[in-house]
Design a protein around this motif. Structure first.
Motif, short mmCIF file in Angstrom:
data_model
loop_
_atom_site.label_atom_id
_atom_site.label_comp_id
_atom_site.label_asym_id
_atom_site.label_seq_id
_atom_site.Cartn_x
_atom_site.Cartn_y
_atom_site.Cartn_z
N TRP A 8 25.13 8.30 12.21
CA TRP A 8 26.03 8.01 13.32
C TRP A 8 27.43 7.69 12.81
O TRP A 8 28.43 8.05 13.42
N TRP A 9 27.51 7.04 11.65
CA TRP A 9 28.81 6.78 11.02
C TRP A 9 29.47 8.11 10.64
O TRP A 9 30.67 8.30 10.86
N LEU A 10 28.68 9.06 10.10
CA LEU A 10 29.22 10.37 9.76
C LEU A 10 29.72 11.10 11.01
O LEU A 10 30.79 11.72 10.99
N THR A 11 28.95 11.02 12.07
CA THR A 11 29.32 11.70 13.31
C THR A 11 30.65 11.17 13.84
O THR A 11 31.55 11.93 14.20
N ARG A 12 30.79 9.85 13.88
CA ARG A 12 32.04 9.26 14.38
C ARG A 12 33.20 9.59 13.46
O ARG A 12 34.32 9.85 13.92
N SER A 13 32.94 9.61 12.15
CA SER A 13 33.99 9.93 11.19
C SER A 13 34.46 11.37 11.36
O SER A 13 35.67 11.65 11.36
N GLU A 14 33.52 12.30 11.50
CA GLU A 14 33.86 13.71 11.66
C GLU A 14 34.65 13.96 12.94
O GLU A 14 35.63 14.70 12.95
N TRP A 15 34.25 13.34 14.01
CA TRP A 15 34.86 13.61 15.30
C TRP A 15 36.17 12.88 15.54
O TRP A 15 36.88 13.16 16.49
N SER A 16 36.48 11.93 14.67
CA SER A 16 37.75 11.23 14.81
C SER A 16 38.88 11.90 14.03
O SER A 16 40.04 11.50 14.14
N LYS A 17 38.56 12.93 13.24
CA LYS A 17 39.56 13.57 12.39
C LYS A 17 40.50 14.49 13.17
O LYS A 17 41.64 14.70 12.76
N ASP A 18 40.02 15.05 14.25
CA ASP A 18 40.81 16.04 14.98
C ASP A 18 40.59 15.84 16.47
O ASP A 18 39.59 16.30 17.04
N ARG A 19 41.53 15.16 17.12
CA ARG A 19 41.38 14.87 18.55
C ARG A 19 41.49 16.13 19.40
O ARG A 19 40.90 16.21 20.48
N MET A 60 26.29 33.33 24.18
CA MET A 60 27.26 32.26 24.42
C MET A 60 26.65 30.87 24.55
O MET A 60 27.26 29.89 24.15
N ILE A 61 25.45 30.77 25.10
CA ILE A 61 24.86 29.45 25.32
C ILE A 61 24.74 28.63 24.05
O ILE A 61 25.05 27.42 24.05
N PRO A 62 24.33 29.20 22.90
CA PRO A 62 24.23 28.39 21.68
C PRO A 62 25.56 27.80 21.21
O PRO A 62 25.56 26.81 20.47
N PHE A 63 26.70 28.38 21.63
CA PHE A 63 27.99 27.82 21.24
C PHE A 63 28.23 26.44 21.83
O PHE A 63 29.14 25.73 21.41
N GLN A 64 27.42 26.05 22.82
CA GLN A 64 27.55 24.70 23.35
C GLN A 64 27.21 23.64 22.31
O GLN A 64 27.56 22.48 22.45
N GLY A 65 26.51 24.03 21.26
CA GLY A 65 26.12 23.10 20.21
C GLY A 65 27.21 22.84 19.18
O GLY A 65 26.96 22.15 18.18
N PHE A 66 28.43 23.37 19.41
CA PHE A 66 29.53 23.19 18.47
C PHE A 66 30.71 22.52 19.15
O PHE A 66 31.01 22.82 20.31
N ILE A 67 31.37 21.63 18.46
CA ILE A 67 32.70 21.17 18.83
C ILE A 67 33.65 21.95 17.94
O ILE A 67 33.51 21.96 16.72
N PHE A 68 34.64 22.61 18.54
CA PHE A 68 35.43 23.59 17.79
C PHE A 68 36.54 22.91 17.00
O PHE A 68 37.70 22.86 17.40
N SER A 69 36.14 22.42 15.84
CA SER A 69 37.05 21.73 14.92
C SER A 69 37.65 22.73 13.94
O SER A 69 37.32 23.91 13.93
N ARG A 70 38.53 22.21 13.10
CA ARG A 70 39.15 23.04 12.06
C ARG A 70 38.09 23.62 11.14
O ARG A 70 38.18 24.78 10.71
N ARG A 71 37.06 22.83 10.83
CA ARG A 71 35.99 23.31 9.96
C ARG A 71 35.27 24.50 10.58
O ARG A 71 34.93 25.46 9.89
N SER A 72 35.04 24.46 11.88
CA SER A 72 34.34 25.55 12.55
C SER A 72 35.12 26.85 12.47
O SER A 72 34.53 27.93 12.32
N PHE A 73 36.46 26.75 12.57
CA PHE A 73 37.29 27.96 12.59
C PHE A 73 37.57 28.52 11.20
O PHE A 73 37.83 29.71 11.06
N ARG A 74 37.49 27.65 10.17
CA ARG A 74 37.90 28.07 8.84
C ARG A 74 36.75 28.10 7.83
O ARG A 74 36.95 28.01 6.64
N TYR A 75 35.52 28.27 8.36
CA TYR A 75 34.38 28.24 7.45
C TYR A 75 34.34 29.46 6.54
O TYR A 75 33.72 29.43 5.47
N ILE A 76 35.02 30.56 6.92
CA ILE A 76 35.02 31.75 6.07
C ILE A 76 36.04 31.61 4.95
O ILE A 76 35.73 31.77 3.76
#
Length: 237
Positions: A8-19, A60-76
């Motif tokens: 839960w600490w990791l989750t809050r840390s990850e999601w606070s990096k990019d509002r 498209m439905i499985p994309f609901q499991g992602f929050i579109f952060s910088r990491r999601s867009f730049r994984y390649i």
């Protein structure tokens, strides 16, 4: 329990990096939901759209499991998922904690994104179907169960492969989905119509909804365990 708290600490840390990730995710879900409404409305007019609409929703439905952060867009370009795992291994944070964190993020993303996705879908076309709140919730949970199932495969790819290989695996997922939609159509069925009708008929007692949820979480749990075993042997250098 300790792993869950650390996760839960990791989750809050990850999601606070990019509002802004919350804004991008909401906008994307509204767009995808509205387009899904157009698909469903169109297939009422042309049966040929059945296969297209089924493919669209299953992709498209499985994309609901992602929050579109910088990491999601730049994984390649940056192999950002591998970098994340390397960083946490150095701290050190156990693989179990990282896995729990990823599952937490996925499930919370389904809740957050689902509000916008199913809201847009309802406004664009579903209100014409005369859903009660429990019937529409059953429909949303039916779709979510499928999305959770596919999320297990996405986590498997994120944690065990480089960004480029993960992209290749994800791309191979598209023809598989299209093939499934074609088979459903050849058999004279339509996946989304079936989900809509059974949700309206049964509401929260829908057997399709419960099977979807149970199967989805079972596959997520199984793939998470397999991923954890393989992750301990993965060379992240």
């Amino acid at each position: 329990m300790n792993n869950w708290k650390q996760a839960w600490w990791l989750t809050r840390s990850e999601w606070s990096k990019d509002r802004l990730q919350w804004l991008w995710s909401a906008m994307f879900m509204i767009y995808v939901g509205a387009m899904g409404g157009v698909m469903l409305h169109g297939q009422r007019e042309e049966n040929v759209l059945n296969t297209i609409s089924d493919s669209y929703f299953m992709l498209m439905i499985p994309f609901q499991g992602f929050i579109f952060s910088r990491r999601s867009f730049r994984y390649i370009q940056e192999d950002s998922y591998t970098q994340m795992l390397t960083y946490y291994r150095r701290l050190p944070i156990s693989a179990e904690t990282v896995m729990w964190g990823r599952i937490q993020q996925a499930l919370l993303a389904f809740i957050y994104n689902g509000i916008f996705y199913y809201g847009a879908l309802y406004v664009s076309v579903m209100h014409l179907e005369g859903f009660r709140w429990d019937q529409y919730l059953a429909f949303a949970l039916t779709c979510t169960g499928y999305g959770v199932l596919i999320t297990g495969f996405y986590i498997f790819g994120e944690f065990l492969h480089t960004g480029k290989k993960y992209l290749l695996i994800s791309m191979l997922f598209i023809p598989v989905i299209v093939l499934i939609a074609v088979i459903i159509r050849i058999m004279g069925g339509n996946g989304m119509d079936y989900a809509v009708e059974i949700s309206k008929t049964w509401g929260l007692l829908s057997p399709f909804m419960w099977v979807s949820l149970i199967l989805g979480f079972a596959v997520l749990w199984l793939l998470s365990r397999i991923t954890l075993r393989k992750l301990s042997k993965r060379d992240l250098s």
